[in-house]
Structures are given as C-alpha cells and as structure tokens.
Design a protein around this motif. Structure first.
Motif, PDB file in Angstrom:
ATOM      1  N   LYS A 112       8.392 -31.959 -35.167  1.00 21.97           N
ATOM      2  CA  LYS A 112       8.483 -32.609 -33.855  1.00 21.97           C
ATOM      3  C   LYS A 112       9.555 -33.696 -33.762  1.00 21.97           C
ATOM      4  O   LYS A 112       9.821 -34.177 -32.667  1.00 21.97           O
ATOM      5  CB  LYS A 112       7.116 -33.211 -33.486  1.00 21.97           C
ATOM      6  N   ASP A 113      10.133 -34.096 -34.883  1.00 25.47           N
ATOM      7  CA  ASP A 113      11.152 -35.144 -34.776  1.00 25.47           C
ATOM      8  C   ASP A 113      12.279 -34.877 -35.771  1.00 25.47           C
ATOM      9  O   ASP A 113      12.089 -34.240 -36.818  1.00 25.47           O
ATOM     10  CB  ASP A 113      10.540 -36.527 -35.027  1.00 25.47           C
ATOM     11  N   GLU A 114      13.455 -35.372 -35.448  1.00 23.24           N
ATOM     12  CA  GLU A 114      14.648 -35.110 -36.244  1.00 23.24           C
ATOM     13  C   GLU A 114      14.569 -35.763 -37.612  1.00 23.24           C
ATOM     14  O   GLU A 114      15.052 -35.191 -38.602  1.00 23.24           O
ATOM     15  CB  GLU A 114      15.887 -35.617 -35.500  1.00 23.24           C
ATOM     16  N   ALA A 115      13.941 -36.934 -37.705  1.00 17.36           N
ATOM     17  CA  ALA A 115      13.843 -37.625 -38.991  1.00 17.36           C
ATOM     18  C   ALA A 115      13.069 -36.788 -39.998  1.00 17.36           C
ATOM     19  O   ALA A 115      13.471 -36.663 -41.171  1.00 17.36           O
ATOM     20  CB  ALA A 115      13.176 -38.986 -38.804  1.00 17.36           C
ATOM     21  N   THR A 116      11.967 -36.189 -39.554  1.00 18.21           N
ATOM     22  CA  THR A 116      11.182 -35.335 -40.454  1.00 18.21           C
ATOM     23  C   THR A 116      11.990 -34.111 -40.855  1.00 18.21           C
ATOM     24  O   THR A 116      11.969 -33.683 -42.016  1.00 18.21           O
ATOM     25  CB  THR A 116       9.867 -34.903 -39.776  1.00 18.21           C
ATOM     26  N   ALA A 117      12.708 -33.528 -39.909  1.00 20.73           N
ATOM     27  CA  ALA A 117      13.530 -32.349 -40.204  1.00 20.73           C
ATOM     28  C   ALA A 117      14.575 -32.677 -41.266  1.00 20.73           C
ATOM     29  O   ALA A 117      14.793 -31.896 -42.199  1.00 20.73           O
ATOM     30  CB  ALA A 117      14.201 -31.847 -38.936  1.00 20.73           C
ATOM     31  N   LYS A 118      15.225 -33.834 -41.141  1.00 21.09           N
ATOM     32  CA  LYS A 118      16.237 -34.235 -42.122  1.00 21.09           C
ATOM     33  C   LYS A 118      15.605 -34.497 -43.489  1.00 21.09           C
ATOM     34  O   LYS A 118      16.201 -34.195 -44.534  1.00 21.09           O
ATOM     35  CB  LYS A 118      16.992 -35.459 -41.628  1.00 21.09           C
ATOM     36  N   ASP A 119      14.404 -35.049 -43.496  1.00 14.90           N
ATOM     37  CA  ASP A 119      13.687 -35.273 -44.755  1.00 14.90           C
ATOM     38  C   ASP A 119      13.373 -33.948 -45.435  1.00 14.90           C
ATOM     39  O   ASP A 119      13.521 -33.797 -46.654  1.00 14.90           O
ATOM     40  CB  ASP A 119      12.410 -36.056 -44.483  1.00 14.90           C
TER      41      ASP A 119
ATOM     42  N   GLY B 110       5.235 -25.094 -36.570  1.00 14.84           N
ATOM     43  CA  GLY B 110       5.714 -23.889 -35.923  1.00 14.84           C
ATOM     44  C   GLY B 110       4.918 -22.671 -36.327  1.00 14.84           C
ATOM     45  O   GLY B 110       3.862 -22.776 -36.962  1.00 14.84           O
ATOM     46  N   PRO B 111       5.418 -21.472 -36.005  1.00 17.18           N
ATOM     47  CA  PRO B 111       4.686 -20.234 -36.292  1.00 17.18           C
ATOM     48  C   PRO B 111       4.572 -19.975 -37.789  1.00 17.18           C
ATOM     49  O   PRO B 111       5.455 -20.324 -38.568  1.00 17.18           O
ATOM     50  CB  PRO B 111       5.537 -19.160 -35.606  1.00 17.18           C
TER      51      PRO B 111
ATOM     52  N   PRO C 199      18.710 -20.721 -29.451  1.00 15.35           N
ATOM     53  CA  PRO C 199      19.465 -21.440 -30.492  1.00 15.35           C
ATOM     54  C   PRO C 199      19.051 -21.029 -31.903  1.00 15.35           C
ATOM     55  O   PRO C 199      19.885 -20.973 -32.810  1.00 15.35           O
ATOM     56  CB  PRO C 199      19.134 -22.912 -30.212  1.00 15.35           C
ATOM     57  N   VAL C 200      17.770 -20.746 -32.099  1.00 16.49           N
ATOM     58  CA  VAL C 200      17.292 -20.320 -33.421  1.00 16.49           C
ATOM     59  C   VAL C 200      17.825 -18.930 -33.744  1.00 16.49           C
ATOM     60  O   VAL C 200      18.268 -18.662 -34.875  1.00 16.49           O
ATOM     61  CB  VAL C 200      15.749 -20.342 -33.481  1.00 16.49           C
ATOM     62  N   ALA C 201      17.779 -18.017 -32.770  1.00 19.89           N
ATOM     63  CA  ALA C 201      18.305 -16.670 -32.992  1.00 19.89           C
ATOM     64  C   ALA C 201      19.796 -16.717 -33.319  1.00 19.89           C
ATOM     65  O   ALA C 201      20.266 -16.003 -34.219  1.00 19.89           O
ATOM     66  CB  ALA C 201      18.062 -15.807 -31.753  1.00 19.89           C
ATOM     67  N   GLU C 202      20.539 -17.558 -32.614  1.00 17.81           N
ATOM     68  CA  GLU C 202      21.977 -17.676 -32.872  1.00 17.81           C
ATOM     69  C   GLU C 202      22.253 -18.210 -34.267  1.00 17.81           C
ATOM     70  O   GLU C 202      23.181 -17.753 -34.952  1.00 17.81           O
ATOM     71  CB  GLU C 202      22.611 -18.572 -31.810  1.00 17.81           C
ATOM     72  N   ALA C 203      21.445 -19.175 -34.703  1.00 18.20           N
ATOM     73  CA  ALA C 203      21.613 -19.716 -36.060  1.00 18.20           C
ATOM     74  C   ALA C 203      21.209 -18.683 -37.109  1.00 18.20           C
ATOM     75  O   ALA C 203      21.853 -18.551 -38.160  1.00 18.20           O
ATOM     76  CB  ALA C 203      20.784 -20.987 -36.218  1.00 18.20           C
ATOM     77  N   MET C 204      20.187 -17.921 -36.819  1.00 19.03           N
ATOM     78  CA  MET C 204      19.662 -16.952 -37.769  1.00 19.03           C
ATOM     79  C   MET C 204      20.685 -15.890 -38.131  1.00 19.03           C
ATOM     80  O   MET C 204      20.877 -15.557 -39.311  1.00 19.03           O
ATOM     81  CB  MET C 204      18.401 -16.300 -37.175  1.00 19.03           C
TER      82      MET C 204
ATOM     83  N   GLY D 152      14.277 -27.882 -27.367  1.00 21.27           N
ATOM     84  CA  GLY D 152      13.433 -28.818 -26.627  1.00 21.27           C
ATOM     85  C   GLY D 152      13.189 -30.061 -27.454  1.00 21.27           C
ATOM     86  O   GLY D 152      14.126 -30.718 -27.925  1.00 21.27           O
ATOM     87  N   ASP D 153      11.920 -30.376 -27.675  1.00 20.44           N
ATOM     88  CA  ASP D 153      11.557 -31.547 -28.475  1.00 20.44           C
ATOM     89  C   ASP D 153      11.325 -31.202 -29.943  1.00 20.44           C
ATOM     90  O   ASP D 153      10.958 -32.075 -30.732  1.00 20.44           O
ATOM     91  CB  ASP D 153      10.285 -32.195 -27.909  1.00 20.44           C
ATOM     92  N   ALA D 154      11.496 -29.958 -30.319  1.00 18.61           N
ATOM     93  CA  ALA D 154      11.245 -29.528 -31.698  1.00 18.61           C
ATOM     94  C   ALA D 154      12.556 -29.332 -32.452  1.00 18.61           C
ATOM     95  O   ALA D 154      13.612 -29.091 -31.862  1.00 18.61           O
ATOM     96  CB  ALA D 154      10.436 -28.228 -31.706  1.00 18.61           C
ATOM     97  N   PHE D 155      12.462 -29.423 -33.777  1.00 19.83           N
ATOM     98  CA  PHE D 155      13.615 -29.245 -34.657  1.00 19.83           C
ATOM     99  C   PHE D 155      13.258 -28.188 -35.707  1.00 19.83           C
ATOM    100  O   PHE D 155      12.269 -28.315 -36.425  1.00 19.83           O
ATOM    101  CB  PHE D 155      13.983 -30.574 -35.328  1.00 19.83           C
TER     102      PHE D 155
END
Length: 303
Positions: free
Chosen positions: A170-177, A198-199, A227-232, A248-251
């Motif tokens: 839910k937040d960028e800081a956690t994603a970077k961690d 996520g799923p 965006p996820v499909a494009e990155a994939m 959206g609000d997810a990373f």
C-alpha cells in the motif's frame, strides 16, 4: 502459435467469463432448479397404527408410513450407491426423522414463532422457485455461439505467455524495503507472504499463466492492471522489476518466473466449459429482463 491440450492460460481466460456472471446467477440457478419430486414434498400419510404394511411402505412409525418412494428420493439426492446397506441406513434415517417430527408436534413446536417463520420462508422460497421456472427463459446457446466465444478468446492471446509472481503493497516505502531485501537475496515467496496485500499472497505471490498481445493495448490485459502488464512483458525469465510499479494507491513488484510460446487447447477440449459459462450468461440476461419487466409496474422506495 503453438497449440496444446488442457493448458491453464486458456482456462483462465475462460474463467474470466464466469466472473462476469456474478453471485446473482448462482442464486437464480439454485432457485430455478428442477422441481423436486412429489416424494420429497409430500408428508407421510397417517394410517392405522398396526396391521400389515401396504405394498409401497417400508416402515410404520406409530400411525405414519415411511414409503419406498421416500427412500428412493433420498438415495437419488445423496447420489449414493444403491445397495441394501445404503437403503437400510436411509430407512433408519427416515424413521428417526419421523420420530423427531412426531415428538416435536406433540410438544406443540409447530406453534413456536421461529418454526412459523421458517415455514413461511420455505413457502416463499418454493413459490419463488416455481415462478422463476415458469418466467425465466434463457436463450439457447448454439454451437456457433460457443465457437465464436472460443475464437474471441484466442484472438486476445499473444505469441508469448507469462507466469509471474507479484508483491503488492500500500505504500512506496514498503515497496522499496521489499526491493532492498530482494537485492540481498531474500526469497521472493517469503516476502510475498509477509508483505503482500495483492493476489495469491499466501501462495508466495505466484500467479497463473497469462498471455497478452504486444504492445499492450488498453482493455486487453486479461484483467491485469495495464502498468503491471507492460512491466511484465519486458522482464526476462527470472527478472524482477527494479522499481515499484504504481497502480492507483498500490505499489507492485513483479518477478517473471517463466515465459514461453503461447499454448492453447483445441476447441473440443474447451467446448463444454465454454457452453456452460455462456448458458450462465444467458440465464443472467433472462433473469435481468424479468426484473426489468416487474419493476415497470412496481413502486420501490430505497434509502
């Protein structure tokens, strides 16, 4: 494009059609099911408390007969093997049920408010079932309809298919961690179970095979965020996105577990599942039409 039987990518595309039907179809199917046989519905008939049993009776409980028809009906409903042992067990069950009913009636349980309410609900359900059987008339699904759906699904698939794992937070800081821990060698599946919202989080973020036409087009991502499909599709096998993908609000963090040429089962393999799902869609449409017709002459207030 390589074709192969029973491949999960195509099956997932087929399953996506079922999701559009929603829970309402399940409810309508249950309510519009085949009318139960009279042996289910009819109460046991009171008779003399003694004497020889009639030809179709298997037991007498005080003055109430248990019939062979009742045993047959329960045997069919249970889809159990038709053996003397099974029939004996069902007969015992029916005898016990009749003993319970008689004891409850003797103590006037039939006058209790919750029993009266349950009886009214059962009556309402039976009445609604009968109405829906008569009024909801889905359009028949033809072989041409099924083939057209098959061709439409095939047309959405690209030359390659992908099997990714994902972590969504839910937040960028956690994603970077999480990315920092991945760079240190921490297991992706372990981090997915720990952090992902996520799923398939509890399965280590592992997703099923999916195929896209490239370049990715809006609305042609098999339900994946674009965006996820494009990155994939840019990841090599074993690769992980180097920065979080914001949706959206997810990373999201994506790992490409496998990729290969798209494999599709042949038409005959998938035909039964496609037909069933198209019939569900037809049922939904027919039910919706009945609702629309009823609303035209109804007064409805809502908050």
């Amino acid at each position: 494009m390589k074709r192969h039987r029973n491949h999960i990518t195509f099956s997932r595309c087929v399953a996506a059609l079922a999701l559009t039907v929603g829970l309402s179809v399940f409810a309508v199917q249950s309510m519009a099911a085949t009318k139960p046989s009279s042996s289910h519905a009819e109460a046991a008939a009171p008779v003399a408390a003694s004497g020889p049993l009639p030809a179709n009776a298997v037991a007498r409980v005080n003055s109430v007969l248990i019939t062979q028809d009742q045993v047959d009906a329960l045997l069919k409903a249970a889809n159990a093997p038709d053996t003397p042992q099974t029939r004996s067990a069902i007969k015992s069950q029916l005898i016990a049920r009749e003993l319970f009913r008689q004891a409850a009636e003797k103590q006037h349980y039939d006058t209790r408010p919750q029993v009266i309410e349950a009886a009214e609900q059962a009556k309402s359900l039976a009445m609604t079932q009968a109405y829906l059987r008569d009024q909801v008339k889905p359009s028949p699904v033809t072989d041409a309809d099924v083939k057209a759906r098959y061709d439409a699904i095939v047309a959405t698939l690209g030359d390659k298919e992908y099997k990714p794992s994902v972590i969504a937070v839910k937040d960028e800081a956690t994603a970077k961690d999480v990315l920092a821990q991945l760079k240190k060698g921490t297991d992706f599946a372990q981090l997915a179970k720990q952090y992902s919202q996520g799923p398939a989080a509890q399965q280590g973020g592992a997703m099923n095979w999916v195929s896209f036409k490239t370049p990715i087009q809006p609305g042609a991502t098999q339900g994946w965020p674009q965006p996820v499909a494009e990155a994939m599709v840019k990841l090599p096998q074993g690769g992980i996105t180097t920065t979080p993908v914001q949706v959206g609000d997810a990373f999201w963090i994506v790992k490409m577990d496998q990729s290969r040429a798209t494999q599709i089962p042949d038409y005959e393999t998938t035909k039964p599942a496609l037909r069933q799902q198209l019939e569900q869609v037809a049922l939904q449409k027919a039910t919706a039409q009945v609702v629309v017709d009823l609303m035209k002459s109804a007064t409805i207030q809502q908050q």
